[in-house]
Motif scaffolding. Structure first.
Motif, PDB file in Angstrom:
ATOM      1  N   SER A 226       0.827  -1.205   0.000  1.00  0.00           N
ATOM      2  CA  SER A 226       0.000   0.000   0.000  1.00  0.00           C
ATOM      3  C   SER A 226       0.860   1.253   0.000  1.00  0.00           C
ATOM      4  O   SER A 226       0.559   2.219  -0.715  1.00  0.00           O
ATOM      5  N   TRP A 227       1.910   1.254   0.809  1.00  0.00           N
ATOM      6  CA  TRP A 227       2.787   2.427   0.851  1.00  0.00           C
ATOM      7  C   TRP A 227       3.471   2.655  -0.495  1.00  0.00           C
ATOM      8  O   TRP A 227       3.624   3.795  -0.937  1.00  0.00           O
ATOM      9  N   ASP A 228       3.853   1.571  -1.164  1.00  0.00           N
ATOM     10  CA  ASP A 228       4.564   1.704  -2.436  1.00  0.00           C
ATOM     11  C   ASP A 228       3.674   2.254  -3.538  1.00  0.00           C
ATOM     12  O   ASP A 228       4.178   2.796  -4.525  1.00  0.00           O
ATOM     13  N   MET A 229       2.365   2.154  -3.387  1.00  0.00           N
ATOM     14  CA  MET A 229       1.465   2.709  -4.394  1.00  0.00           C
ATOM     15  C   MET A 229       1.691   4.206  -4.551  1.00  0.00           C
ATOM     16  O   MET A 229       1.690   4.732  -5.665  1.00  0.00           O
TER      17      MET A 229
ATOM     18  N   GLN B 173       5.497   4.023  -6.690  1.00  0.00           N
ATOM     19  CA  GLN B 173       4.948   4.154  -8.032  1.00  0.00           C
ATOM     20  C   GLN B 173       4.643   5.602  -8.405  1.00  0.00           C
ATOM     21  O   GLN B 173       4.728   5.973  -9.577  1.00  0.00           O
ATOM     22  N   MET B 174       4.290   6.431  -7.401  1.00  0.00           N
ATOM     23  CA  MET B 174       3.887   7.802  -7.694  1.00  0.00           C
ATOM     24  C   MET B 174       4.910   8.835  -7.230  1.00  0.00           C
ATOM     25  O   MET B 174       4.828  10.003  -7.597  1.00  0.00           O
TER      26      MET B 174
ATOM     27  N   ASN C 224       3.167   6.753 -12.766  1.00  0.00           N
ATOM     28  CA  ASN C 224       4.617   6.693 -13.002  1.00  0.00           C
ATOM     29  C   ASN C 224       5.112   7.978 -13.641  1.00  0.00           C
ATOM     30  O   ASN C 224       6.218   8.451 -13.338  1.00  0.00           O
ATOM     31  N   ALA C 225       4.298   8.568 -14.515  1.00  0.00           N
ATOM     32  CA  ALA C 225       4.657   9.848 -15.121  1.00  0.00           C
ATOM     33  C   ALA C 225       4.726  10.956 -14.079  1.00  0.00           C
ATOM     34  O   ALA C 225       5.593  11.832 -14.138  1.00  0.00           O
TER      35      ALA C 225
ATOM     36  N   GLY D  64       8.974   1.128  -6.123  1.00  0.00           N
ATOM     37  CA  GLY D  64       8.483   1.190  -7.487  1.00  0.00           C
ATOM     38  C   GLY D  64       8.504  -0.123  -8.243  1.00  0.00           C
ATOM     39  O   GLY D  64       8.471  -0.128  -9.473  1.00  0.00           O
ATOM     40  N   THR D  65       8.540  -1.235  -7.540  1.00  0.00           N
ATOM     41  CA  THR D  65       8.507  -2.553  -8.173  1.00  0.00           C
ATOM     42  C   THR D  65       7.342  -3.347  -7.594  1.00  0.00           C
ATOM     43  O   THR D  65       6.865  -3.068  -6.488  1.00  0.00           O
TER      44      THR D  65
END
Length: 342
Positions: free
Chosen positions: A42-45, A49-50, A203-204, A274-275
């Motif tokens: 959840s944290w990596d979302m 990733q963002m 990701n952008a 980010g993976t």
């Protein structure tokens, strides 16, 4: 999906289902492992990733605990009377009341946390970098202090949840499968999400938010939706934790900013931001490290944890997945031409 990958996922699913029977003495530790996987993914979302590193995701965990508790109590009793110093813990729950509270409380916690994420995000996403991290941390700390002074929900003494009306070993098995189901659902969801245009958009934002806005991406909307989706799973995990712990307090258990609030970040850094698999691998490694140090180095466990964080930040800034991508690029489908570099 290739046959090899299908077999791999099938084996992992079978292992997850059989784990509490293969290691019956470690049901609680295995359930906690799934909790670590959930909060890390959840944290990596948002953080991986963002590109928005939050220190306040623990807000959703603690809020999920309290929302589930209030809903469960309200099904059968008056909340204020139950949480009073003279009233807590004197009531019993039927099977129907207990499971109604478990189901409705978990769903309600996820929904309420999503709404909170949208409201808080509308304010905090105007900040970037360390300012966003500190801002979200401030929200979590303020929430813990507010709840600890709110007598209707027990104040500083916390809340005692109803006891499971059946056998305690079955209760531990139930908690394990609830966490496992939530973790597997989250993993399947994010693996799909990151392959869509939505995943490309966040990701952008991570790579260059100004350019993303120039390309017509409504960055605030994407940020708020992403954080709300993460909040659903963290809030639901907090709800299940409330039933698992039976009794919880606002500062030491629910809004534990210096424990679980930091652990979820360390898990992602250890595995790789980010993976897809980085947070999962990092959570497994960190949980194993924590259990060993807490069991055999009691009194030195925080020193060991601090040393681990320093080593990861200094020498493995891309985490294990980043390290393996550099050392074994062929494992990730990357071709490296032989020969000397110019």
């Amino acid at each position: 999906m290739t046959m090899r990958r299908l077999v791999f996922y099938g084996a992992l699913l079978a292992l997850s289902l059989a784990a509490p029977f293969l290691f019956p003495a470690f049901k609680t530790q295995l359930a906690t492992l799934w909790l670590m996987i959930i909060v890390a993914l959840s944290w990596d979302m948002t953080g991986g990733q963002m590109g928005y590193n939050s220190l306040g995701n623990i807000f959703f965990y603690g809020t999920g605990m309290y929302v589930a508790a209030v809903i469960t109590i309200a099904i059968a009793h008056d909340v204020g009377e139950y949480t009073a110093a003279s009233g807590g813990g004197i009531y019993t729950w039927t099977w129907g009341q207990y499971f109604a509270g478990l189901v409705i409380g978990t769903l309600g916690a996820g929904f309420f946390c999503a709404v909170c994420a949208a409201v808080i995000g509308w304010i905090t996403f105007g900040l970037r970098g360390p300012y966003f991290a500190i801002g979200t941390l401030g929200v979590a700390i303020a929430a813990g202090e507010l709840v600890s002074n709110w007598d209707w929900v027990g104040g500083g003494q916390g809340i005692t949840m109803p006891n499971y009306p059946g056998d305690f070993e079955r209760f531990k098995l139930l908690i394990y499968y609830l966490f496992a189901a939530l973790g597997i659902t989250l993993f399947v969801f994010v693996s799909w999400l990151y392959s869509t245009r939505f995943g490309a958009a966040i990701n952008a934002i991570r790579d260059d938010e100004e350019k993303a806005e120039a390309m017509g991406i409504h960055t605030l909307r994407y940020k708020m939706v992403t954080w709300a989706m993460a909040a659903v799973f963290v809030g639901a995990a907090g709800a299940v934790s409330a039933f698992q712990l039976i009794h919880f307090e606002p500062l030491e258990t629910a809004y534990q900013t210096i424990n679980l609030g930091i652990f979820m970040v360390v898990c992602v850094l250890l595995g790789g931001k980010g993976t897809l698999w980085g947070p999962v691998i990092g959570a497994v490694m960190f949980h194993a490290f924590k259990e060993v140090t807490w069991s055999y180095f009691l009194g030195w466990q925080w020193i060991a944890l601090g040393a681990l964080i320093v080593v990861v930040v200094v020498y493995f800034q891309d985490g294990l997945m980043g390290y393996l991508r550099q050392r074994r690029p062929d494992w990730f489908g990357m071709r490296v031409d032989a020969g000397e570099t110019p």
